[in-house]
Design an enzyme around this catalytic site. Structure first.
Site, PDB file in Angstrom:
ATOM      1  N   GLY A   1      -1.920  -7.467  12.623  1.00  0.00           N
ATOM      2  CA  GLY A   1      -2.452  -7.411  13.984  1.00  0.00           C
ATOM      3  C   GLY A   1      -3.950  -7.205  14.028  1.00  0.00           C
ATOM      4  O   GLY A   1      -4.669  -7.908  14.758  1.00  0.00           O
TER       5      GLY A   1
ATOM      6  N   LEU B   1       1.333  -6.616   1.888  1.00  0.00           N
ATOM      7  CA  LEU B   1      -0.071  -6.519   2.296  1.00  0.00           C
ATOM      8  C   LEU B   1      -0.687  -7.909   2.278  1.00  0.00           C
ATOM      9  O   LEU B   1      -1.438  -8.293   3.167  1.00  0.00           O
ATOM     10  CB  LEU B   1      -0.816  -5.570   1.352  1.00  0.00           C
ATOM     11  CG  LEU B   1      -0.207  -4.178   1.214  1.00  0.00           C
ATOM     12  CD1 LEU B   1      -1.088  -3.297   0.330  1.00  0.00           C
ATOM     13  CD2 LEU B   1      -0.046  -3.518   2.570  1.00  0.00           C
TER      14      LEU B   1
ATOM     15  N   HIS C   1      14.051   0.220  -1.268  1.00  0.00           N
ATOM     16  CA  HIS C   1      13.064   0.453  -2.324  1.00  0.00           C
ATOM     17  C   HIS C   1      13.617   1.424  -3.352  1.00  0.00           C
ATOM     18  O   HIS C   1      14.138   2.468  -2.990  1.00  0.00           O
ATOM     19  CB  HIS C   1      11.781   1.021  -1.699  1.00  0.00           C
ATOM     20  CG  HIS C   1      10.609   0.932  -2.616  1.00  0.00           C
ATOM     21  ND1 HIS C   1      10.517   1.665  -3.766  1.00  0.00           N
ATOM     22  CD2 HIS C   1       9.477   0.194  -2.559  1.00  0.00           C
ATOM     23  CE1 HIS C   1       9.372   1.375  -4.377  1.00  0.00           C
ATOM     24  NE2 HIS C   1       8.727   0.475  -3.654  1.00  0.00           N
TER      25      HIS C   1
ATOM     26  N   GLY D   1       0.120  -4.837  18.304  1.00  0.00           N
ATOM     27  CA  GLY D   1       0.173  -4.244  16.972  1.00  0.00           C
ATOM     28  C   GLY D   1      -1.185  -4.325  16.304  1.00  0.00           C
ATOM     29  O   GLY D   1      -1.965  -5.252  16.562  1.00  0.00           O
TER      30      GLY D   1
ATOM     31  N   ARG E   1      12.805  -5.118  -6.846  1.00  0.00           N
ATOM     32  CA  ARG E   1      13.289  -3.947  -6.132  1.00  0.00           C
ATOM     33  C   ARG E   1      14.788  -3.950  -5.877  1.00  0.00           C
ATOM     34  O   ARG E   1      15.452  -2.929  -6.034  1.00  0.00           O
ATOM     35  CB  ARG E   1      12.553  -3.845  -4.793  1.00  0.00           C
ATOM     36  CG  ARG E   1      11.116  -3.499  -5.006  1.00  0.00           C
ATOM     37  CD  ARG E   1      10.345  -3.492  -3.723  1.00  0.00           C
ATOM     38  NE  ARG E   1       8.995  -3.008  -4.019  1.00  0.00           N
ATOM     39  CZ  ARG E   1       8.026  -2.952  -3.123  1.00  0.00           C
ATOM     40  NH1 ARG E   1       8.228  -3.347  -1.888  1.00  0.00           N
ATOM     41  NH2 ARG E   1       6.851  -2.489  -3.474  1.00  0.00           N
TER      42      ARG E   1
END
Lengths: 269, 640
Positions: free
Chosen positions: B46, B443, B267, B41, B332
Site C-alpha cells: 500500500g 516482502l 510457519h 492499507g 515452510r
C-alpha cells in the site's frame, strides 16, 4: 508451557487512567484482577480485565496495541511511572506479568505530552511524529530512478550505525519519558540514519532544518541532556545521536545563513 | 458467473512483462492529476503504491486503520527479501528465482506473474538502497546475503532481524514525502467498511473514522486494496491483533472473486502456545534455520528431559535426516508438517508436547557466540522476553503457527480483480505464491506490486475512464452503501447479548485450527462446516458490544472484523473440502504419498478456484481459472 519455571499465579490492583475523550476530564480508577498467569503479557492481562469489564456492562479500557511483538510501535503506556514499564529495551507489549509481584498495585497512564493529546483512556494521538517525518524524514528517490544497489559501497560501520538509528519504532516513549516532552531522540534517530549514509547527503542540511523546525512548531520541548529518552527507548537508541543531530543542525544553520540558495533551487520538485 | 480472464500476455516467458509494458495504455502527465485513486492499507504494497502513484502525478487518498502508516504489519517481517541479483556469484538468476518460487508454491501459481516478480526483484533492492534502507553489508561496503528456505543459493537481503521494518520505513518515508508535498491525502485511523460499485465498476469506499465514529463516503476513479491477509481467522497467529479481512471480504460481497482461500501458510518456527489467555503467537525468523539445527529426542521418554542432558546419539535431526539436500532449510509447509508428525508421535518437547528444539550449540561452537549474536541477537532477545529462557544456553522450543495466507482476491495479470477498477496488491491478492510461499518472498511481492507493477497497469484501466467521470458521493450507490454500514454498526450495539467479541473469535479460531489447520481431512472439514454457521448465528444473537458508535470503540471495531471472519472461515473450509488434493500449505491427509508428502491431482485441480458471492444464505459459486504451464513441467516437489 513456556511457563515451566514460574508457576504461581498472581493477583493485582490495576490503577488505570480513564478518560472518555479528548479534552474531557480523566481520573484513575482501580480494578482488581485475580489469578493471573505470570507468563501472560501485560496486554493479555488488559484483555482479560476488559472482557470482565464488558461482561459487567462497563466500557473496556481503550489501549493502543497491534503487533504485540515490539516492532510496530503502537502500544504505549506509562506503567508505574515508566514509559513502557519495567524492563529495559522493551515496548509495553513485551512486558510480562512475571515482572510484578502478587498484591502489587500497578498504575497505568497514557504517554503524557502536550504534543500527544489524549484520544481516549490510554490512547494518545502521535500524528505529530508523522508530520515531522513528512517535513524531511526521507531521501528523495523517485521509484525507478535508482542505480544498481552495489554501485555505491557503504562502509559496514556506517551501515551498522545507521541501522542502530533506523531501529526506532516511532512509539513516542522518548517523549513520554522526558520531563520536557522533547522529541529530540526521535528526530536524532531519523536524521542520523539518513545522514550516515552516502545516499542521504544531498538533502542532509535541508532535512535537519525542516525536521527540527517542524518538531519545534508542534510543541515538543527542548533537550536538557537528562537522557531519560534513551533509558526508556524500547530499541535502546543511544542519546549519542542527539549530539550528532545538534552538530548537523548547527552546521546546516551556518551553511544556510551564509550560503545563498541558488535561484530556482526549489523549482523542480 | 464471473468472467475470469487472466490477461496473461502471449510470447516467451521472459518477454511477457516487457512486451506488456510497451502495449498497455498510458495516461498523459497532464491528465494524471485529474484522476483520484484510493489506496487502502499502508503496508509494503500500500505505501509503495501510494507513494509511486503520487510521484507519477495521480491524486492519491491513502486509508489506514492504524494511527500511522508505519504501523502496518509488514513491519514485523524479520528475515529478509529475495532478489535475483546473483551478487554472491553462486549461480542465481531471474529464472532460478522464478523456478524456486513456482516449485515452492507447489505448481499452483501463474507462471507469468511469478516470472515478473522475479524480474522486478532486482529493481526493488536498487530502489530500497536508494531510499536509505540500511541492509546488512560486508566489510568492503557491498551488500550481504543469506539463504532462506526452498533455495540453494544465497539471494536474501536483510537488515538484521528487522528487514520488514526497514523496508516498510523506506516505503513510509517515500509516502511521507508525497504527503508532505500534498500529493497524498492521508486518512489514518480510518477503516474501510465497504466498497462502492457504480455502474459495475469500483468507484469508492465507505470508511469509518475510528476516533470520531463518523462514517463517510469517498469517491475515486479506481480503488486499490492492499490490506493484507486473513490469517487471523484462526485467532492465534503471527499476525498483528488488528490484522483483518474486512476490506477484502466486503469487496468479495460486492462481487470480487475470492481465490484459493484454503491456501494458508503455517510457519514452522514460532514460539509455542502457553495458555488460553494467549492473544498472539510470535515468529522466530526462518533465517534462524541457516545456523540453527532442528531436532526432537529419538525416544519418547526423553521428551520431558532437559534437552542439554540428551546425548547427541539420542537426538533426531529429522529435517536433515528426511531432506538431506535442503536439511533445515526445507520449505515452510514441509518443515511444519514434519514438526507436527514428530510431535504427534509423542516426541515433542515441553509440557504440552507441542514443540521441537531449535539448537544453536553447533553454530556457537563453529562461529562463536558473538557472531551468532550479531546475526540473530534480536531474535534471541525476543525469545528471552517471552519465555524467560536463553537460546544461547538451552535450545529454543518452537512450533508451527499460522503466518500467511496465499489465497486472496482474484486478480488478473494487471492486478485488477474481476470488478473493473478494483485492484488488489500484496498479501490481499492470490497471484504469486501458489499453494505455499517461500521465505523472503512476501516482502518481494508487496514491494514489487506497489513500486513496479501497479504504477504501469493502473494506467491501462484509467486510460479508458474519462477524466472527471468520477461519480459524486451524493449518488444513490454511495448513499445506500453508507446507510448499510450505519445499519450494521447499530445492529452490533443493539444486540446487547452476553458474550464479548473475543469469545467468539477464540471459538472460531479453535474450530478453524482443528478442522482446517496443518492437516485437513474430509471429516474435520465437514465438522468445521457444521460448527461455523451456528457459531455465527450465536454471534449475531448474543454478542455484547459495549459503548457507542460515535466515539473510539475498539469492541465495535473488533465486532465487525470477527463478523467477517465468521463468514470467511466457512468459505475457507469449503474451499479446502472441495480441493480434493494436497498441495503446499493445503494438506489433505487423504491425499499423500507413503512418505507423507503432498499428492497433487493435476488432472482435476491444476486450476485456481475463485469463489463468487451469490447472496446471503446462498452457496457461493466456484469459478475456475486453469493454470496452463507452458514453460515448467509440473512435477512432484522434491527437497530430499
Amino acid at each position: 508451557m513456556v511457563a515451566e519455571n514460574t508457576t504461581k499465579n498472581l493477583s493485582i490492583t490495576l490503577r488505570v487512567w480513564r478518560q472518555a475523550g479528548p479534552n474531557q476530564p480523566g481520573k484513575f480508577v482501580d480494578y482488581q484482577s485475580k489469578d493471573l498467569n505470570p507468563n501472560m503479557s501485560f496486554l493479555e492481562m488488559l484483555d482479560v480485565v476488559n472482557d470482565e469489564l464488558t461482561l459487567k456492562g462497563e466500557e473496556p479500557i481503550a489501549f493502543a496495541h497491534d503487533c504485540r511483538e515490539g516492532i510496530c510501535g503502537t502500544c504505549s503506556a506509562t506503567i508505574n511511572g515508566k514509559a513502557h514499564g519495567p524492563g529495559k529495551g522493551v515496548a509495553t507489549c513485551q512486558v510480562y506479568m512475571r515482572a510484578f509481584r502478587d498484591g502489587d498495585v500497578i498504575t497505568v497512564e497514557p504517554f503524557r505530552a502536550a504534543a500527544f493529546p489524549i484520544i481516549k483512556d490510554l490512547i494518545v494521538d502521535r500524528s505529530a511524529f508523522d508530520k515531522i517525518q513528512q517535513a524531511g524524514g526521507f531521501i528523495t528517490a523517485r521509484t525507478g530512478s535508482a542505480p544498481d544497489a552495489n554501485a555505491l559501497p557503504v562502509p559496514k560501520g556506517d551501515a551498522d550505525l545507521a541501522m542502530d538509528a533506523a531501529a526506532c519504532i516511532g512509539c513516542g516513549a522518548c517523549v513520554a519519558a522526558c520531563k520536557n516532552a522533547s522529541a529530540m531522540l526521535f528526530v536524532a534517530a531519523k536524521v542520523s540514519h539518513f545522514g550516515l549514509l552516502p545516499q542521504g547527503q544531498a538533502e542532509r542540511d535541508r532535512r535537519v532544518l525542516a525536521m527540527v523546525s517542524t518538531m519545534d512548531a508542534l510543541g515538543f520541548g527542548n533537550c536538557t541532556n537528562q537522557y531519560e529518552c534513551s533509558a526508556a527507548c524500547p530499541k535502546l537508541i543511544t542519546h549519542d545521536f542527539i549530539a550528532r543531530l545538534n552538530r548537523d543542525y548547527l552546521g546546516a544553520t551556518i551553511r544556510h545563513a551564509f550560503k545563498p540558495e541558488p535561484a530556482g533551487a526549489d523549482g523542480g520538485t | 458467473m464471473a468472467q475470469l480472464d487472466s490477461k496473461i500476455p502471449s510470447g516467451p516467458l521472459a518477454d511477457k512483462w516487457r512486451k506488456h509494458k510497451t502495449e498497455i495504455k498510458l495516461v498523459n502527465p497532464a491528465n494524471k492529476r485529474k484522476y483520484e485513486i484510493i489506496v487502502v492499507g499502508a503496508g509494503l504494497a500500500g505505501s509503495s503504491a501510494a507513494a509511486t502513484l503520487a510521484e507519477l502525478g495521480y491524486r492519491v487518498k491513502n486509508f489506514v486503520f492504524h494511527d500511522s502508516p508505519r504501523r502496518a504489519h509488514s513491519i514485523a517481517a524479520q528475515g529478509g527479501i529475495n532478489a535475483a541479483k546473483n551478487y554472491q556469484n553462486d549461480g542465481d538468476s531471474v529464472y532460478r528465482l522464478f523456478y524456486d518460487t513456482i516449485k515452492g508454491g507447489d505448481y499452483r501459481s501463474r507462471e507469468a506473474n511469478v516470472h515478473r516478480l522475479a524480474e522486478v526483484s532486482v529493481n526493488i533492492i536498487d530502489q530500497c538502497v536508494a531510499q536509505g534502507v540500511p541492509f546488512a553489508r560486508e566489510y568492503g561496503g557491498l551488500l550481504a546475503n543469506r539463504s532462506f528456505g526452498g533455495a540453494q543459493v544465497s539471494r536474501t537481503f536483510y537488515a538484521r532481524g528487522q528487514t520488514g521494518q526497514q523496508l516498510l520505513l523506506g516505503a513510509y518515508s517515500a509516502l511521507s514525502r508525497m504527503v508532505g508535498a500534498g500529493a497524498v491525502e492521508l486518512h489514518t485511523q480510518s477503516e474501510m467498511l465497504d466498497l462502492v460499485i457504480v455502474g459495475g465498476q469500483a468507484k469508492g469506499i465507505i470508511a469509518r473514522d475510528l476516533v470520531t465514529g463518523a462514517i463517510t463516503s469517498h469517491a475515486a476513479d479506481a480503488v486499490v486494496l492492499a490490506t493484507g491477509g486473513y490469517g487471523n481467522v484462526f485467532n492465534l497467529s503471527t499476525y498483528a491483533r488488528g490484522s483483518n479481512a474486512t476490506a477484502i471480504w466486503r469487496a468479495y460481497k460486492r462481487g470480487a472473486c475470492f481465490a484459493n482461500p484454503c491456501y494458508t501458510q503455517i510457519h514452522p518456527t514460532c514460539i509455542p502456545v502457553s495458555g488460553d489467555y494467549q492473544s498472539k503467537l510470535t515468529l522466530m525468523s526462518e533465517s534462524l534455520r541457516n545456523d540453527g539445527r532442528i531436532w526432537v529426542p529419538k525416544k519418547k521418554e526423553d521428551a520431558k528431559k532437559d534437552p542439554n542432558s540428551i546425548p547427541e546419539a539420542d537426538r533426531d535431526y529429522y529435517l536433515e535426516r528426511m531432506y538431506p539436500s535442503f536439511g533445515n532449510l526445507a520449505p515452510r509447509d514441509i518443515a511444519s508438517r514434519a514438526a507436527k508428525r514428530v510431535c504427534d508421535e509423542g516426541r515433542g518437547a515441553g509440557a504440552s508436547g507441542l514443540g521441537v528444539y531449535l539448537d544453536f550449540s553447533d553454530a556457537i561452537k563453529r562461529l562463536g557466540e558473538a557472531a551468532v549474536r550479531e546475526r540473530y541477537g534480536n531474535l534471541f532477545d525476543i525469545y528471552h522476553e517471552i519465555t524467560a529462557e536463553s537460546g544461547y544456553q538451552t535450545p529454543m522450543r518452537i512450533y508451527p503457527a499460522v503466518h500467511y495466507t496465499m489465497g486472496g482476491l482474484w486478480v488478473d495479470y494487471n492486478l485488477m480483480s474481476n470488478v473493473p477498477g478494483l485492484f488488489v496488491l500484496g498479501e490481499a491478492n492470490f497471484s504469486d505464491h501458489g499453494a505455499n510461499r517461500l521465505g523472503a518472498s512476501a516482502l518481494m511481492q508487496g514491494l514489487g506490486d506497489g513500486y513496479f507493477v501497479i504504477p504501469y497497469t493502473i494506467g491501462d484501466y484509467l486510460a479508458g475512464q474519462k477524466p472527471g467521470s468520477r461519480p459524486s458521493t451524493d449518488s444513490a450507490d454511495f448513499k445506500a452503501a453508507e446507510a448499510g454500514i450505519r445499519g450494521m454498526t447499530n445492529r452490533f450495539l443493539d444486540i446487547k447479548g452476553k458474550q464479548p467479541v473475543s469469545h467468539f473469535h477464540k471459538r472460531l479460531g479453535k474450530v478453524m485450527w482443528d478442522g482446517c489447520g496443518m492437516a485437513r481431512t474430509k471429516a474435520t472439514l465437514e465438522k468445521a462446516l457444521r460448527e461455523i454457521p451456528p457459531l455465527r448465528e450465536e454471534f449475531w444473537a448474543s454478542v455484547l458490544v459495549p459503548g457507542s458508535a460515535d466515539t473510539l470503540n475498539q469492541s465495535l471495531e473488533q465486532a465487525g472484523r470477527v463478523a467477517d471472519f465468521l463468514e470467511l472461515g466457512e468459505l475457507l473450509c469449503l474451499d479446502a473440502l472441495t480441493r480434493e488434493e494436497s498441495c503446499g500449505g493445503h494438506f489433505r491427509e487423504e491425499h499423500q504419498y507413503p512418505d507423507g508428502e503432498c499428492k497433487r491431482d493435476d488432472e482435476k485441480f491444476a486450476h485456481v478456484a475463485a469463489w463468487e458471492f451469490q447472496g446471503k444464505d446462498k452457496a457461493p459459486l466456484r469459478n475456475t481459472e486453469p493454470l496452463n504451464y507452458e514453460f515448467v513441467k509440473m512435477s512432484v516437489r522434491n527437497y530430499k
